[in-house]
Design a protein around this motif. Structure first.
Motif, mmCIF file in Angstrom:
data_model
loop_
_atom_site.group_PDB
_atom_site.id
_atom_site.type_symbol
_atom_site.label_atom_id
_atom_site.label_comp_id
_atom_site.label_asym_id
_atom_site.label_seq_id
_atom_site.Cartn_x
_atom_site.Cartn_y
_atom_site.Cartn_z
ATOM 1 N N TYR A 171 0.853 -1.195 0.000
ATOM 2 C CA TYR A 171 0.000 0.000 0.000
ATOM 3 C C TYR A 171 0.888 1.244 0.000
ATOM 4 O O TYR A 171 1.724 1.421 0.887
ATOM 5 N N ARG A 172 0.697 2.094 -0.992
ATOM 6 C CA ARG A 172 1.417 3.356 -1.036
ATOM 7 C C ARG A 172 0.403 4.497 -1.009
ATOM 8 O O ARG A 172 -0.368 4.670 -1.951
ATOM 9 N N ALA A 173 0.413 5.223 0.084
ATOM 10 C CA ALA A 173 -0.583 6.274 0.281
ATOM 11 C C ALA A 173 -0.296 7.490 -0.592
ATOM 12 O O ALA A 173 0.855 7.926 -0.721
ATOM 13 N N VAL A 174 -1.360 8.020 -1.184
ATOM 14 C CA VAL A 174 -1.296 9.248 -1.964
ATOM 15 C C VAL A 174 -2.265 10.225 -1.300
ATOM 16 O O VAL A 174 -3.482 10.069 -1.397
ATOM 17 N N ASN A 175 -1.729 11.205 -0.604
ATOM 18 C CA ASN A 175 -2.567 12.151 0.119
ATOM 19 C C ASN A 175 -3.101 13.202 -0.848
ATOM 20 O O ASN A 175 -2.384 14.137 -1.231
ATOM 21 N N LEU A 176 -4.349 13.033 -1.234
ATOM 22 C CA LEU A 176 -4.944 13.948 -2.205
ATOM 23 C C LEU A 176 -5.119 15.348 -1.619
ATOM 24 O O LEU A 176 -5.074 16.345 -2.352
ATOM 25 N N ASP A 177 -5.336 15.427 -0.314
ATOM 26 C CA ASP A 177 -5.507 16.735 0.318
ATOM 27 C C ASP A 177 -4.217 17.553 0.286
ATOM 28 O O ASP A 177 -4.239 18.777 0.202
ATOM 29 N N LYS A 178 -3.083 16.844 0.363
ATOM 30 C CA LYS A 178 -1.789 17.527 0.347
ATOM 31 C C LYS A 178 -1.209 17.666 -1.062
ATOM 32 O O LYS A 178 -0.141 18.237 -1.242
#
Length: 212
Positions: free
Chosen positions: A45-52
């Motif tokens: 799992y590689r998180a992609v922070n859409l808010d940032k």
């Protein structure tokens, strides 16, 4: 994308070769997580922070110039769009199939998945609900529903339609305060899915990048 946002989700003893770029609140990412779990596939799992704005980093733009999640990296193959990703998984990882062998049920699964995938706005979701309910109209009820409706959308096994519908039902009902009792078929689908451990671990709040 920070190093601590790289988490291995293992369903077997083998090291994962699949990388899933995901955002915890994305319904599109949720359905891919659910599909991977149903197939028993390990992935990182590689998180992609859409808010940032992680989706606009050079690293992510190389994977998907359209800047949206999910993106699946399978060896040398990069696939974006949840519908395409799940079809890729179905074609390349035949275990625990997400599409029934029966041509009619297969077609219904593909149609329901396509509608949800391409029409995720609230008003369109209402159209999906109407469509699914109409599929169980008087003409089809006797032969088809009597066999399957009490067990969810397509019986004891979760299939592609369930993968697309369950996360969307959950998000739409919560976010837009929709009374699901008006849609008993979809309500049954969701209740059938939440009993599955594969669905439980795919929940947004269970993801490593989830924010309380």
């Amino acid at each position: 994308m920070e190093p601590q946002d790289k988490v291995q989700v293992q369903s077997s003893s083998s090291a994962p070769k699949l990388l899933l770029y995901s955002y915890w609140q994305s319904s599109c990412s949720w359905r891919v997580r659910f599909a991977l779990n149903l197939k028993g596939l390990s992935y990182e799992y590689r998180a992609v922070n859409l808010d940032k704005g992680d989706q606009f980093t050079p690293e992510f733009e190389k994977l998907n110039p359209l800047h949206y999640v999910p993106v699946l990296v399978d060896g040398d193959v990069v696939v974006s769009d949840s519908y395409a990703i799940i079809l890729h998984l179905e074609q390349n990882y035949p275990q625990n199939p997400l599409l029934p062998s029966d041509p009619q049920l297969r077609a219904i699964n593909l149609q329901a998945a396509s509608i949800v995938s391409s029409s995720i706005q609230p008003l369109h979701m209402m159209a999906v609900m109407k469509y699914v309910e109409e599929k169980f109209g008087p003409e089809e009820r006797a032969a088809w529903v009597q066999i399957h409706i009490e067990k969810g959308f397509l019986g004891d096994t979760a299939y592609m339609a369930d993968v697309f519908l369950a996360p969307q039902i959950a998000i739409t009902a919560k976010r837009f305060n929709i009374d699901m009792s008006e849609f008993p078929t979809l309500d049954a689908i969701y209740k059938s899915c939440i009993a599955l451990p594969e669905f439980e671990v795919s929940l947004p709040e269970k993801q490593p990048d989830a924010v309380p």
